[in-house]
Design a protein around this motif. Structure first.
Motif, mmCIF file in Angstrom:
data_model
loop_
_atom_site.group_PDB
_atom_site.id
_atom_site.type_symbol
_atom_site.label_atom_id
_atom_site.label_comp_id
_atom_site.label_asym_id
_atom_site.label_seq_id
_atom_site.Cartn_x
_atom_site.Cartn_y
_atom_site.Cartn_z
ATOM 1 N N TYR A 58 -0.725 -2.107 -4.570
ATOM 2 C CA TYR A 58 -0.157 -3.282 -5.416
ATOM 3 C C TYR A 58 -0.705 -4.458 -4.655
ATOM 4 O O TYR A 58 -0.136 -4.806 -3.839
ATOM 5 C CB TYR A 58 1.005 -2.792 -5.658
ATOM 6 C CG TYR A 58 1.211 -1.827 -6.524
ATOM 7 C CD1 TYR A 58 1.244 -1.618 -7.957
ATOM 8 C CD2 TYR A 58 1.428 -0.176 -5.683
ATOM 9 C CE1 TYR A 58 1.494 -0.553 -8.795
ATOM 10 C CE2 TYR A 58 1.524 0.687 -6.518
ATOM 11 C CZ TYR A 58 1.601 0.696 -7.800
ATOM 12 O OH TYR A 58 1.881 2.016 -8.573
ATOM 13 N N MET A 60 -2.681 4.082 -3.350
ATOM 14 C CA MET A 60 -2.447 3.273 -4.665
ATOM 15 C C MET A 60 -2.350 1.799 -3.643
ATOM 16 O O MET A 60 -1.320 1.849 -2.932
ATOM 17 C CB MET A 60 -1.417 3.605 -5.160
ATOM 18 C CG MET A 60 -1.361 2.770 -6.469
ATOM 19 S SD MET A 60 -2.882 3.026 -7.716
ATOM 20 C CE MET A 60 -2.341 1.966 -8.899
ATOM 21 N N GLU A 69 -3.614 10.639 -1.495
ATOM 22 C CA GLU A 69 -4.194 9.289 -2.227
ATOM 23 C C GLU A 69 -3.587 8.120 -1.980
ATOM 24 O O GLU A 69 -2.395 8.272 -1.420
ATOM 25 C CB GLU A 69 -4.005 9.620 -3.937
ATOM 26 C CG GLU A 69 -4.583 11.072 -4.328
ATOM 27 C CD GLU A 69 -6.217 10.748 -4.533
ATOM 28 O OE1 GLU A 69 -6.394 9.691 -4.597
ATOM 29 O OE2 GLU A 69 -6.740 11.964 -4.772
ATOM 30 N N SER A 113 -3.497 -2.026 -8.661
ATOM 31 C CA SER A 113 -2.812 -2.893 -9.634
ATOM 32 C C SER A 113 -2.313 -4.056 -9.098
ATOM 33 O O SER A 113 -2.035 -4.223 -8.026
ATOM 34 C CB SER A 113 -1.758 -1.966 -10.248
ATOM 35 O OG SER A 113 -2.152 -0.940 -10.933
ATOM 36 N N GLU A 137 0.989 -1.234 0.169
ATOM 37 C CA GLU A 137 0.102 0.119 -0.037
ATOM 38 C C GLU A 137 0.735 1.239 -0.106
ATOM 39 O O GLU A 137 1.694 1.391 1.044
ATOM 40 C CB GLU A 137 -0.809 -0.047 1.167
ATOM 41 C CG GLU A 137 -1.871 1.099 1.185
ATOM 42 C CD GLU A 137 -2.915 1.166 2.537
ATOM 43 O OE1 GLU A 137 -3.020 2.341 3.145
ATOM 44 O OE2 GLU A 137 -3.329 0.149 2.632
ATOM 45 N N LEU A 184 1.769 8.452 -11.466
ATOM 46 C CA LEU A 184 0.740 8.487 -10.240
ATOM 47 C C LEU A 184 0.786 9.891 -9.656
ATOM 48 O O LEU A 184 -0.059 10.368 -9.390
ATOM 49 C CB LEU A 184 1.094 7.391 -9.166
ATOM 50 C CG LEU A 184 0.850 6.151 -9.768
ATOM 51 C CD1 LEU A 184 1.174 5.110 -8.663
ATOM 52 C CD2 LEU A 184 -0.532 5.941 -9.897
ATOM 53 N N GLU A 208 -8.533 1.966 -10.708
ATOM 54 C CA GLU A 208 -7.765 3.284 -10.757
ATOM 55 C C GLU A 208 -6.794 3.147 -9.658
ATOM 56 O O GLU A 208 -5.909 3.810 -9.529
ATOM 57 C CB GLU A 208 -8.654 4.227 -10.992
ATOM 58 C CG GLU A 208 -9.777 4.623 -9.897
ATOM 59 C CD GLU A 208 -10.427 5.596 -10.118
ATOM 60 O OE1 GLU A 208 -11.223 6.225 -9.011
ATOM 61 O OE2 GLU A 208 -10.925 5.931 -11.313
ATOM 62 N N ASN A 209 -7.263 2.666 -8.516
ATOM 63 C CA ASN A 209 -6.453 2.499 -7.202
ATOM 64 C C ASN A 209 -5.641 1.323 -6.938
ATOM 65 O O ASN A 209 -5.235 1.251 -5.883
ATOM 66 C CB ASN A 209 -7.131 3.132 -6.264
ATOM 67 C CG ASN A 209 -7.395 4.404 -6.291
ATOM 68 O OD1 ASN A 209 -7.081 5.038 -7.082
ATOM 69 N ND2 ASN A 209 -8.401 4.934 -5.183
ATOM 70 N N GLU A 263 -3.506 -3.740 -14.315
ATOM 71 C CA GLU A 263 -4.338 -2.713 -13.741
ATOM 72 C C GLU A 263 -5.710 -3.416 -13.169
ATOM 73 O O GLU A 263 -6.298 -3.663 -14.432
ATOM 74 C CB GLU A 263 -4.311 -1.462 -14.266
ATOM 75 C CG GLU A 263 -5.153 -0.344 -13.686
ATOM 76 C CD GLU A 263 -5.070 1.064 -14.369
ATOM 77 O OE1 GLU A 263 -6.248 1.773 -14.162
ATOM 78 O OE2 GLU A 263 -4.007 1.429 -15.144
#
Length: 189
Positions: A87, A85, A83, A101, A55, A115, A98-99, A95
């Protein structure tokens, strides 16, 4: 843009922190950039690496140079955003949304430049108004009647809305509609 690589494979599970400086050199790397040319921002990335996912929390703050939509004057805009993201580890790199992957366990690094750029764009206001012009009225803030500009206060708007609802409540209902409503209510029962 290699300076924006986070070599995730080298880090053990736990929390890690990275700082990046953003300036006009950063913005030149993006071809579709018509909005931003200059800015001084700091980006702190907090990485929480777990057994099944990584994260990344992006904390971005600083100023960017914008052009006013109304006066075309250039001004500095204070920007502060956060924000996240995620993984997830999986068999292929893709992907998910949008947040989120998916990356493989042997992915050596994640480049966060794109990003960061997208998060900065998302934090910009839809209308870019110079601070000197923020108190001026927008076109949608007034009605034009008979060639004159009539500015309606909130009290007048509320009074107008309440009188409209009173009118609608006091009007008799067409008997044909009444019959249709009864049929509809019967079917729903």
């Amino acid at each position: 843009m290699k300076t924006f690589d986070i070599e995730v494979i080298k880090f053990k599970e736990g929390q890690h922190e990275f700082d990046f400086e953003i300036n006009e050199i950063f913005f030149r790397h993006f071809e579709d950039n018509e909005i931003l040319d200059k800015g001084n921002l700091t980006v702190r990335v907090l990485m929480d690496k777990g057994p099944n996912l990584i994260e990344l929390e992006f904390q971005i703050q600083g100023t960017v140079e914008l052009t006013c939509d109304r006066s075309l004057e250039v001004f500095d805009y204070e920007l502060e955003t956060s924000e996240v993201m995620i993984y997830k580890y999986g068999p292929i790199e893709q992907e998910i949304d949008e947040n989120v992957s998916m990356i493989t366990r042997d992915t050596p690094s994640i480049n966060v430049a794109q990003l960061i750029y997208e998060f900065i764009l998302l934090a910009l206001p839809a209308k870019k108004i110079h601070p000197d012009h923020r108190n001026e009225l927008d076109e949608e803030d007034y009605d034009v009647e008979g060639g004159f500009v009539y500015i309606q206060s909130e009290e007048e708007e509320n009074l107008e809305e309440s009188s409209e609802t009173e009118e609608n409540e006091s009007k008799p209902v067409d008997p044909r509609w009444e019959q249709l409503l009864k049929l509809k209510n019967k079917e729903q029962s």
